[in-house]
Scaffold this motif. Structure first.
Motif: not given
Length: 88
Positions: A47-52
């Motif tokens: 969905k575009g969320q960062s790993i962090r």
């Protein structure tokens, strides 16, 4: 006497592991729970969320989330964001 603290939300019938906001970072995640968490992490990453951000949300380390994504065969995005202005 210390006040009683309610236990963290647990995984149970009708409540998948990924639905609980945070997990105990020192507990090993195996079997069905690991598969469900991997699916949740993969969906959020795609969905575009960062790993962090995902790691922060579920209460795990960056490395743990990265490992789950790698095990799932996810194509990782390149590092960094969009550049401001034309290249020089």
């Amino acid at each position: 006497m210390a006040p009683e603290v309610p236990p963290r939300s647990s995984v149970g019938p009708g409540r998948p592991a990924a639905a609980s906001a945070r997990t105990d970072p020192n507990r090993q995640v195996r079997g069905d729970e690991r598969r469900e968490l991997t699916e949740h992490v993969t969906v959020e990453y795609e969905k575009g969320q960062s790993i962090r951000d995902i790691a922060s949300t579920i209460g795990r380390s960056y490395g743990f989330v990265h490992r789950l994504l790698a095990e799932a065969g996810v194509d990782f995005r390149t590092r960094g964001g969009a550049r401001k202005g034309p290249r020089k």
